[in-house]
Design a protein around this motif. Sequence first.
Motif, PDB file in Angstrom:
ATOM      1  N   ALA A 550      44.387 103.874 -26.190  1.00 22.45           N
ATOM      2  CA  ALA A 550      42.975 104.200 -26.429  1.00 22.45           C
ATOM      3  C   ALA A 550      42.858 105.596 -27.056  1.00 22.45           C
ATOM      4  CB  ALA A 550      42.200 104.126 -25.123  1.00 22.45           C
ATOM      5  N   GLY A 551      43.593 106.570 -26.502  1.00 18.92           N
ATOM      6  CA  GLY A 551      43.555 107.910 -27.073  1.00 18.92           C
ATOM      7  C   GLY A 551      44.119 107.937 -28.481  1.00 18.92           C
ATOM      8  N   ALA A 552      45.197 107.161 -28.709  1.00 14.23           N
ATOM      9  CA  ALA A 552      45.792 107.103 -30.041  1.00 14.23           C
ATOM     10  C   ALA A 552      44.826 106.485 -31.041  1.00 14.23           C
ATOM     11  CB  ALA A 552      47.097 106.300 -29.997  1.00 14.23           C
ATOM     12  N   GLU A 553      44.137 105.398 -30.651  1.00 15.92           N
ATOM     13  CA  GLU A 553      43.210 104.742 -31.566  1.00 15.92           C
ATOM     14  C   GLU A 553      42.104 105.687 -32.014  1.00 15.92           C
ATOM     15  OE1 GLU A 553      39.867 101.169 -31.694  1.00 15.92           O
ATOM     16  OE2 GLU A 553      41.204 101.349 -29.946  1.00 15.92           O
ATOM     17  N   ALA A 554      41.554 106.437 -31.070  1.00 15.35           N
ATOM     18  CA  ALA A 554      40.461 107.357 -31.408  1.00 15.35           C
ATOM     19  C   ALA A 554      40.927 108.407 -32.413  1.00 15.35           C
ATOM     20  CB  ALA A 554      39.947 108.023 -30.138  1.00 15.35           C
ATOM     21  N   LEU A 555      42.124 108.940 -32.214  1.00 16.42           N
ATOM     22  CA  LEU A 555      42.628 109.961 -33.128  1.00 16.42           C
ATOM     23  C   LEU A 555      43.008 109.382 -34.493  1.00 16.42           C
ATOM     24  CD1 LEU A 555      44.797 112.112 -30.699  1.00 16.42           C
ATOM     25  CD2 LEU A 555      42.623 112.739 -31.742  1.00 16.42           C
ATOM     26  N   TYR A 556      43.565 108.154 -34.501  1.00 16.80           N
ATOM     27  CA  TYR A 556      43.863 107.513 -35.786  1.00 16.80           C
ATOM     28  C   TYR A 556      42.591 107.343 -36.608  1.00 16.80           C
ATOM     29  CZ  TYR A 556      48.759 106.189 -34.852  1.00 16.80           C
ATOM     30  OH  TYR A 556      50.108 106.191 -34.623  1.00 16.80           O
ATOM     31  N   ARG A 557      41.519 106.920 -35.952  1.00 18.64           N
ATOM     32  CA  ARG A 557      40.244 106.711 -36.677  1.00 18.64           C
ATOM     33  C   ARG A 557      39.693 108.035 -37.192  1.00 18.64           C
ATOM     34  NH1 ARG A 557      38.724 101.545 -36.475  1.00 18.64           N
ATOM     35  NH2 ARG A 557      39.467 100.224 -34.755  1.00 18.64           N
ATOM     36  N   GLU A 558      39.838 109.090 -36.409  1.00 17.56           N
ATOM     37  CA  GLU A 558      39.401 110.413 -36.865  1.00 17.56           C
ATOM     38  C   GLU A 558      40.225 110.864 -38.073  1.00 17.56           C
ATOM     39  OE1 GLU A 558      39.333 115.064 -35.288  1.00 17.56           O
ATOM     40  OE2 GLU A 558      39.555 113.430 -33.834  1.00 17.56           O
ATOM     41  N   ALA A 559      41.548 110.679 -38.015  1.00 22.24           N
ATOM     42  CA  ALA A 559      42.417 111.077 -39.126  1.00 22.24           C
ATOM     43  C   ALA A 559      42.130 110.242 -40.371  1.00 22.24           C
ATOM     44  CB  ALA A 559      43.891 110.921 -38.722  1.00 22.24           C
ATOM     45  N   LEU A 560      41.854 108.938 -40.183  1.00 20.42           N
ATOM     46  CA  LEU A 560      41.564 108.070 -41.321  1.00 20.42           C
ATOM     47  C   LEU A 560      40.274 108.486 -42.009  1.00 20.42           C
ATOM     48  CD1 LEU A 560      42.282 105.610 -43.017  1.00 20.42           C
ATOM     49  CD2 LEU A 560      41.137 104.164 -41.304  1.00 20.42           C
ATOM     50  N   ALA A 561      39.257 108.833 -41.230  1.00 19.44           N
ATOM     51  CA  ALA A 561      37.992 109.280 -41.820  1.00 19.44           C
ATOM     52  C   ALA A 561      38.192 110.558 -42.625  1.00 19.44           C
ATOM     53  CB  ALA A 561      36.959 109.489 -40.715  1.00 19.44           C
ATOM     54  N   LEU A 562      38.958 111.493 -42.097  1.00 21.28           N
ATOM     55  CA  LEU A 562      39.212 112.742 -42.812  1.00 21.28           C
ATOM     56  C   LEU A 562      39.988 112.487 -44.110  1.00 21.28           C
ATOM     57  CD1 LEU A 562      40.193 115.295 -40.011  1.00 21.28           C
ATOM     58  CD2 LEU A 562      38.307 115.496 -41.624  1.00 21.28           C
ATOM     59  N   SER A 563      40.994 111.615 -44.049  1.00 25.46           N
ATOM     60  CA  SER A 563      41.812 111.346 -45.239  1.00 25.46           C
ATOM     61  C   SER A 563      40.978 110.673 -46.325  1.00 25.46           C
ATOM     62  CB  SER A 563      43.003 110.471 -44.857  1.00 25.46           C
ATOM     63  OG  SER A 563      43.868 110.302 -45.952  1.00 25.46           O
TER      64      SER A 563
END
Length: 648
Positions: A550-563
Amino acid sequence: MRWSSSGACRCRRCCDARSPVRPIAPAIGYAHQRGVIHRDLKPSNIIVNEDVGGTPTAGSHAVPEIKVLDFGLARITDADVAVTTYITDAGTVQGTWAYMSPEQARGNPDEIDVRSDVYSLGILLYELVTGQLPYDVDRAPLYERTRVICEAPPAPLSRRMRSIDRDVATITLKALEKEPRRRYQTALALADDIERYLSNQPILARPPSSVYQFRKLVSRHKAPFAFVATVFVLLAVFAFAMALQSARIAQQRDRALAAERQSVQEAEVARQVSTFLVDLFNVSDPSEARGNRITAREILDKGSDRIERELKDQPAVRARLMERMGIVYTSLGLYDRARPLLEDALDIRRRTFGGEHREVADSMDALGGLMFVDGKHTEAERLHRGALAIRLKTMGEASLETASTQDILAIAIRREETHEAIAEAEQLFRSALATRRKLLGPGDRTIAQTLNNLGLLLSQNKRDYAGAEPMFREALEVNRRVFGNEHLEVSTTLNNLALLLRDSGRLDEAERSFREALTLDHKILGDDHPVVGILVNNLANLLQRKGDLAGAEALYREALALSRKNFGDTHWEAATIESLLGGCLTAAQRYAEAEPLVLESYPIIKSNFGDAHPRSAVALKRIIDLYEAWGKREKAAHFRTMVVQARR
């Protein structure tokens, strides 16, 4: 006594009257004339009786009596022989490896004739001259022995001895020719050339040129020629020294004048650049600011517009300012604004200074750096290679500018992730590090940069965690001492150290380093910078490894939005994060959500790196893992065939 390769008969003066090689060749020639080929000549098959021989004449010595044993590959009679002799048979290797001719090593009896014995005589002669064998094949595997004997040239005799007569080397190497037709055609021909050498006559192994004939004349009248040569050399050395000293003085004078001119030009350019920048930051009209804070981006935009208007007649100043502003735009992640400035700066410098000037190399490196962070790796590598060629030609390898270009070129090359690329990148990193340590001493920030880069290569590309960790820790110590605890170089090193700790299984230590680096980057760069997105993605990957999906998913989505915000939806970095998110959802058994992510990201990654690149292979594996976990075996099999095709 038996002639042994370790005995007293291994003499340096191999071709004098006492040497065993002198009577061996005629003895073998005698056997050849009677249709006998020995095929196993070696020291253990030769007996030297120094007490028996011809009567010595004045100024000479008695020729020792020679007995050659074991004709026809007979059994081994010397217990000290450490090599094996094989029986004769078609297709079977015959003879002793260390003394074997190439045609014997190939195992084809049809190729073997008297010239095979000539080759073995060449080995004996080589061993007498140098005290060593030309090849070390005793411990090598069978296929490697055959390759060395048939293909590898013998080690030069001059490498084994400080002083070697050229005729002796020529005779020896002619006997050791790989092709039988290029050797002495008979043992008697070899013996004849040895006799020619001993009587100071031209040998037949090469054409007797005029120079060669003169050299032989000198050898017969050494004292007078030595005196004349000494006088001539002294005069030549004196004249050369005077000319060299004169040229050196003129060169130093020219360099001093050129350096003085360049210093004056640099000072003037620096003064104009400084004046322009000070004026740029002055807001003379209070109404211009209207009570608002002016951002660095606004100042840069204002400056880039003024450059076009005010500096048309000052190309050196204009190019310097364009480069500086382009670098700042790059550091802010504003690549579209940086590129035209850096391209124009490069074009101006080429027209102003020519194609091989240090400032042209500066512009190529700056533009290459932009291309690299913008994902255009091939173009970045081309620019950095061009810059390095200029540096090496104008400044040499032992310069800080060359070390800087080696460092950033190695970063670009490392992205290819092939064995050859990694080897070249490591060599460039180590060369840059050695130059910086030598010229700057310990504790310089650029040394920390190279330590960081080399540590990444060792840890990520070579999995040498033990070699990489001390480099990261030294770089972290230097950066904290130079910049303090809150600096981008400190956060970069913390991120690199965290990657190593993660990959070596020390996950808790890695998480602490990632979070410390991310806190610094948020504070230094803001929330939307591309570097922040990279760190968020790295932390997400770590949490996934620790099982916190769950923590990994949230951070992946944040990183994807930034990229996506910084690079767009079709950039390879955004696609990589999208693929990683798909892998995380697969681990969480949310297969329907993972499917479009892994399928849509793979073509983008493949188009940027190619089918066979490790990044493409990993993205394709996530698709296969999804369908395997989902129970869709046919789809998994379909994509598995693509793996096979990519490897071809």
